[in-house]
Scaffold this motif. Structure first.
Motif, PDB file in Angstrom:
ATOM      1  N   ASP A  38       0.847  -1.195   0.000  1.00  0.00           N
ATOM      2  CA  ASP A  38       0.000   0.000   0.000  1.00  0.00           C
ATOM      3  C   ASP A  38       0.879   1.240   0.000  1.00  0.00           C
ATOM      4  O   ASP A  38       1.620   1.482   0.958  1.00  0.00           O
ATOM      5  CB  ASP A  38      -0.909  -0.006   1.235  1.00  0.00           C
ATOM      6  CG  ASP A  38      -2.037   1.013   1.147  1.00  0.00           C
ATOM      7  OD1 ASP A  38      -2.057   1.814   0.200  1.00  0.00           O
ATOM      8  OD2 ASP A  38      -2.913   1.000   2.043  1.00  0.00           O
ATOM      9  N   GLU A  39       0.821   2.023  -1.077  1.00  0.00           N
ATOM     10  CA  GLU A  39       1.546   3.282  -1.148  1.00  0.00           C
ATOM     11  C   GLU A  39       0.664   4.443  -0.700  1.00  0.00           C
ATOM     12  O   GLU A  39       1.073   5.596  -0.767  1.00  0.00           O
ATOM     13  CB  GLU A  39       2.032   3.534  -2.574  1.00  0.00           C
ATOM     14  CG  GLU A  39       3.048   2.502  -3.052  1.00  0.00           C
ATOM     15  CD  GLU A  39       3.422   2.667  -4.515  1.00  0.00           C
ATOM     16  OE1 GLU A  39       4.595   2.447  -4.840  1.00  0.00           O
ATOM     17  OE2 GLU A  39       2.530   3.021  -5.328  1.00  0.00           O
ATOM     18  N   SER A  40      -0.544   4.112  -0.245  1.00  0.00           N
ATOM     19  CA  SER A  40      -1.539   5.127   0.069  1.00  0.00           C
ATOM     20  C   SER A  40      -2.295   4.742   1.339  1.00  0.00           C
ATOM     21  O   SER A  40      -1.679   4.569   2.394  1.00  0.00           O
ATOM     22  CB  SER A  40      -2.494   5.271  -1.128  1.00  0.00           C
ATOM     23  OG  SER A  40      -3.414   6.310  -0.930  1.00  0.00           O
ATOM     24  N   SER A  41      -3.609   4.612   1.218  1.00  0.00           N
ATOM     25  CA  SER A  41      -4.458   4.221   2.344  1.00  0.00           C
ATOM     26  C   SER A  41      -5.485   3.193   1.887  1.00  0.00           C
ATOM     27  O   SER A  41      -6.594   3.148   2.387  1.00  0.00           O
ATOM     28  CB  SER A  41      -5.173   5.457   2.913  1.00  0.00           C
ATOM     29  OG  SER A  41      -5.949   6.096   1.897  1.00  0.00           O
TER      30      SER A  41
ATOM     31  N   LEU B 270       0.409   3.312   4.052  1.00  0.00           N
ATOM     32  CA  LEU B 270       1.781   3.478   3.580  1.00  0.00           C
ATOM     33  C   LEU B 270       2.814   3.084   4.625  1.00  0.00           C
ATOM     34  O   LEU B 270       3.751   2.322   4.337  1.00  0.00           O
ATOM     35  CB  LEU B 270       1.995   4.927   3.137  1.00  0.00           C
ATOM     36  CG  LEU B 270       3.425   5.346   2.764  1.00  0.00           C
ATOM     37  CD1 LEU B 270       3.946   4.514   1.612  1.00  0.00           C
ATOM     38  CD2 LEU B 270       3.461   6.842   2.416  1.00  0.00           C
TER      39      LEU B 270
ATOM     40  N   LEU C 136       1.340   8.257  -2.114  1.00  0.00           N
ATOM     41  CA  LEU C 136       0.353   8.307  -3.186  1.00  0.00           C
ATOM     42  C   LEU C 136      -1.036   8.636  -2.646  1.00  0.00           C
ATOM     43  O   LEU C 136      -1.597   7.876  -1.869  1.00  0.00           O
ATOM     44  CB  LEU C 136       0.339   6.947  -3.912  1.00  0.00           C
ATOM     45  CG  LEU C 136      -0.533   6.756  -5.145  1.00  0.00           C
ATOM     46  CD1 LEU C 136       0.001   5.593  -5.979  1.00  0.00           C
ATOM     47  CD2 LEU C 136      -1.992   6.484  -4.807  1.00  0.00           C
ATOM     48  N   GLY C 137      -1.574   9.765  -3.061  1.00  0.00           N
ATOM     49  CA  GLY C 137      -2.952  10.092  -2.728  1.00  0.00           C
ATOM     50  C   GLY C 137      -3.102  11.064  -1.586  1.00  0.00           C
ATOM     51  O   GLY C 137      -2.221  11.238  -0.743  1.00  0.00           O
TER      52      GLY C 137
ATOM     53  N   HIS D 164      -0.386  12.456   1.686  1.00  0.00           N
ATOM     54  CA  HIS D 164       0.490  13.562   1.317  1.00  0.00           C
ATOM     55  C   HIS D 164       1.134  14.145   2.577  1.00  0.00           C
ATOM     56  O   HIS D 164       0.471  14.345   3.595  1.00  0.00           O
ATOM     57  CB  HIS D 164      -0.290  14.648   0.584  1.00  0.00           C
ATOM     58  CG  HIS D 164      -0.654  14.264  -0.817  1.00  0.00           C
ATOM     59  ND1 HIS D 164      -1.570  14.961  -1.572  1.00  0.00           N
ATOM     60  CD2 HIS D 164      -0.215  13.253  -1.615  1.00  0.00           C
ATOM     61  CE1 HIS D 164      -1.686  14.391  -2.761  1.00  0.00           C
ATOM     62  NE2 HIS D 164      -0.878  13.352  -2.803  1.00  0.00           N
TER      63      HIS D 164
ATOM     64  N   ARG E  60      -9.545   8.879  -3.032  1.00  0.00           N
ATOM     65  CA  ARG E  60      -8.189   8.673  -2.533  1.00  0.00           C
ATOM     66  C   ARG E  60      -7.152   9.107  -3.574  1.00  0.00           C
ATOM     67  O   ARG E  60      -6.102   9.655  -3.251  1.00  0.00           O
ATOM     68  CB  ARG E  60      -8.035   7.184  -2.190  1.00  0.00           C
ATOM     69  CG  ARG E  60      -6.763   6.782  -1.546  1.00  0.00           C
ATOM     70  CD  ARG E  60      -6.793   5.289  -1.218  1.00  0.00           C
ATOM     71  NE  ARG E  60      -7.513   5.019   0.036  1.00  0.00           N
ATOM     72  CZ  ARG E  60      -8.634   4.314   0.120  1.00  0.00           C
ATOM     73  NH1 ARG E  60      -9.196   3.808  -0.968  1.00  0.00           N
ATOM     74  NH2 ARG E  60      -9.203   4.104   1.288  1.00  0.00           N
ATOM     75  N   ARG E  61      -7.469   8.859  -4.839  1.00  0.00           N
ATOM     76  CA  ARG E  61      -6.549   9.176  -5.935  1.00  0.00           C
ATOM     77  C   ARG E  61      -6.568  10.659  -6.317  1.00  0.00           C
ATOM     78  O   ARG E  61      -5.723  11.106  -7.096  1.00  0.00           O
ATOM     79  CB  ARG E  61      -6.908   8.356  -7.171  1.00  0.00           C
ATOM     80  CG  ARG E  61      -6.582   6.890  -7.041  1.00  0.00           C
ATOM     81  CD  ARG E  61      -5.232   6.570  -7.637  1.00  0.00           C
ATOM     82  NE  ARG E  61      -4.813   5.207  -7.351  1.00  0.00           N
ATOM     83  CZ  ARG E  61      -3.711   4.645  -7.821  1.00  0.00           C
ATOM     84  NH1 ARG E  61      -2.914   5.339  -8.608  1.00  0.00           N
ATOM     85  NH2 ARG E  61      -3.394   3.416  -7.509  1.00  0.00           N
TER      86      ARG E  61
ATOM     87  N   ASN F  48      -1.000  11.931  -8.407  1.00  0.00           N
ATOM     88  CA  ASN F  48      -1.322  11.665  -7.008  1.00  0.00           C
ATOM     89  C   ASN F  48      -0.237  12.020  -6.001  1.00  0.00           C
ATOM     90  O   ASN F  48      -0.334  11.652  -4.834  1.00  0.00           O
ATOM     91  CB  ASN F  48      -1.680  10.179  -6.858  1.00  0.00           C
ATOM     92  CG  ASN F  48      -0.614   9.268  -7.447  1.00  0.00           C
ATOM     93  OD1 ASN F  48       0.574   9.453  -7.212  1.00  0.00           O
ATOM     94  ND2 ASN F  48      -1.044   8.279  -8.223  1.00  0.00           N
ATOM     95  N   GLN F  49       0.821  12.719  -6.429  1.00  0.00           N
ATOM     96  CA  GLN F  49       1.923  13.025  -5.527  1.00  0.00           C
ATOM     97  C   GLN F  49       2.167  14.524  -5.435  1.00  0.00           C
ATOM     98  O   GLN F  49       1.780  15.279  -6.324  1.00  0.00           O
ATOM     99  CB  GLN F  49       3.205  12.334  -6.008  1.00  0.00           C
ATOM    100  CG  GLN F  49       3.108  10.819  -6.060  1.00  0.00           C
ATOM    101  CD  GLN F  49       4.233  10.214  -6.872  1.00  0.00           C
ATOM    102  OE1 GLN F  49       5.394  10.345  -6.525  1.00  0.00           O
ATOM    103  NE2 GLN F  49       3.878   9.565  -7.982  1.00  0.00           N
TER     104      GLN F  49
END
Length: 516
Positions: free
Chosen positions: A217-220, A225, A251-252, A256, A330-331, A379-380
């Motif tokens: 998971d690079e996000s939620s 993350l 990501l997302g 952030h 999220r994106r 997304n970044q």
């Protein structure tokens, strides 16, 4: 008088004084600013004979069959890309495609394939390509291994299946794989638990390989993350091998600003003695598929056929739509997803929805039903990108994939934007983290440095003009500013043009002695 002249000619011929000198090198790159890799730059020369560098230093006095004037240019080790998806290019029947022009015109001379868990376990086939333009090393993929043994199902392997998967990884490592890659974000790899992955990673570790992960998971999306970074570190610890984070990012919108905390977590593991590194591409948009961006993993259990059935299942479709809507939030919303291939290429999801007179989730389902296309997902944030980039253990990569400008411009963009324009890192850091650090991480002991005896992989670029031209709208434009590229002693780019030479080699890793 004529007799005296004849006698003198005979004497000079006997001592070779009257003949043209025999070249001591095949190629001499003269007068550039040389960045040798892990060393201070200097004005000087690099000499090549055969496939090796034979001399490096200021004012070399040897002669050469070909001399290239590199005055005003930067001379550096050929760049090494640790995370790519050019497997198909290297296997192509098209000789031009096998050159991988988008890489050569940036100075990239070596790439790693088999990323994100997709690498074949049949290394004999992987290394059997026809002539190619760049060197390449290959991962065995966790996803390929799991799919071959367990299939697409969301379940744990039996003891016998786990033993079979371990044997496939071991066999690939003994055939020259560089390590085990995973893509735990993607189904069916996402169905695997930490212990299962660690068991296979240990097989790579026993043979001198490392673990490379597109983390869970690079996000939620699921564990978050921070926990996903922790899992990758834990797999490295359990498997007794180095852990490497692919295309590190936050990501997302939910994550952030988390880059400093992630950096601190990795630094803590490194201080504790664990070998943890990462790579990064210099773009604010990631590249993946539309389904991977929006469709929850539970809905992908069983593969595409099962997913399409769930779109029509009255008992599931509302839950599925709700989860897709949350993933879209999220994106960063429908405007953040740009389709980069197929019927809707060049269109953002919000525009597609508007044209269809529907909502973005419904539009996404229509698109996925036809074909699950690649997307660029914006997304970044720049703050997170630059925070990761400054770390000495983060190297340059492209994650090269169809339809995204990172395939044709990542190294050139990093230089032009983050060295020249924003001063995020120094020129030396850019070069070392695009060559030397990568070679050391991959165990490529004879590449990544300009030194006597090393393989002659060299890039010469114009510091005033080296830049990416590829954009999200035109992602296949070649970079500018590279004047010369040498691959294994052969000119692949000369005077800013491709020569057509296919001098790349398969770089098989030698397994640890006694491990096979």
């Amino acid at each position: 008088m004529n007799k005296l002249r004849l006698a003198l000619l005979c004497v000079t011929s006997a001592f070779g004084m009257g003949a043209a000198p025999v070249p001591q090198a095949d190629l001499l790159i003269r007068g550039g600013t040389v960045y040798p890799g892990s060393g201070a730059p200097f004005t000087g020369d690099v000499a090549v004979k055969g496939d090796r560098i034979v001399a490096v230093g200021p004012h070399l006095t040897l002669s050469a069959a070909r001399v290239i004037d590199a005055g005003g240019m930067i001379v550096a080790p050929g760049f090494i890309d640790p995370h790519t998806h050019v497997d198909g290019h290297l296997a192509s029947k098209d000789a031009q495609e096998r050159l991988v022009p988008g890489f050569l015109m940036q100075g990239v001379t070596t790439a790693v394939i088999g990323s994100d868990g997709g690498g074949s376990y049949d290394m004999a086939k992987v290394f059997a390509h026809q002539p190619v333009g760049i060197n390449y090393a290959a991962h065995v993929g966790f996803g390929a291994v799991r799919r071959a043994v367990v299939g697409e199902a969301d379940r744990a392997p039996t003891d016998a299946e786990l033993a079979r998967m371990k044997a496939l990884v071991a066999g690939a490592m003994c055939q020259g794989a560089i390590g085990l890659s995973s893509g735990l974000f993607y189904a069916p790899q996402s169905f695997a638990k930490t212990g299962e992955v660690a068991a296979l990673a240990a097989e790579a570790g026993k043979r001198g390989g490392f673990y490379d992960s597109h983390i869970r998971d690079e996000s939620s999306y699921n564990i978050g993350l921070a926990a996903a970074i922790g899992e990758a570190i834990e797999i490295g610890r359990l498997g007794h091998l180095p852990a490497h984070i692919s295309h590190i990012k936050a990501l997302g919108v939910d994550v952030h600003g988390q880059a400093p905390a992630i950096i601190a977590r990795i630094e803590a593991a490194r201080r504790a003695g664990q070998d943890v590194t990462a790579d990064q591409y210099p773009w604010s948009a990631s590249g993946t598929s539309l389904a991977a961006s929006l469709v929850p993993r539970w809905a992908q259990d069983g593969g595409r056929k099962a997913l399409l059935a769930r779109f029509d299942d009255p008992a599931l479709k509302e839950r599925l739509r709700a989860d897709m809507k949350e993933n879209l939030r999220r994106r960063g919303g429908a405007e953040s997803l740009l389709i980069t291939e197929g019927e809707f290429r060049g269109q953002r999801l919000d525009a597609i929805a508007k044209a269809q007179g529907t909502d973005p989730v419904s539009a996404a389902i229509v698109v996925i039903r036809k074909h699950d296309p690649a997307v660029a997902s914006f997304n970044q944030t720049e703050a997170d990108i630059e925070a990761f980039m400054r770390q000495p253990w983060v190297m340059t990569s492209s994650d090269a994939s169809t339809g995204h400008p990172r395939s044709y411009g990542s190294f050139a963009r990093k230089y032009a934007r983050y060295v020249v324009e924003r001063h995020t890192i120094s020129l030396r850091d850019f070069i070392d983290r695009s060559s030397t650090l990568t070679a050391d991480t991959l165990g490529l002991t004879e590449r990544g440095r300009l030194k006597r005896g090393a393989f002659a992989d060299i890039v010469v670029f114009d510091p005033k003009h080296y830049a990416a031209l590829a954009t999200y709208e035109e992602p296949t434009l070649l970079a500018q500013g590279v004047q010369t590229v040498v691959v294994n002693g052969v000119l692949a780019v000369d005077k800013g043009k491709l020569t057509g030479a296919a001098a790349g080699r398969a770089l098989r890793k030698t397994p640890r002695p006694g491990s096979c």
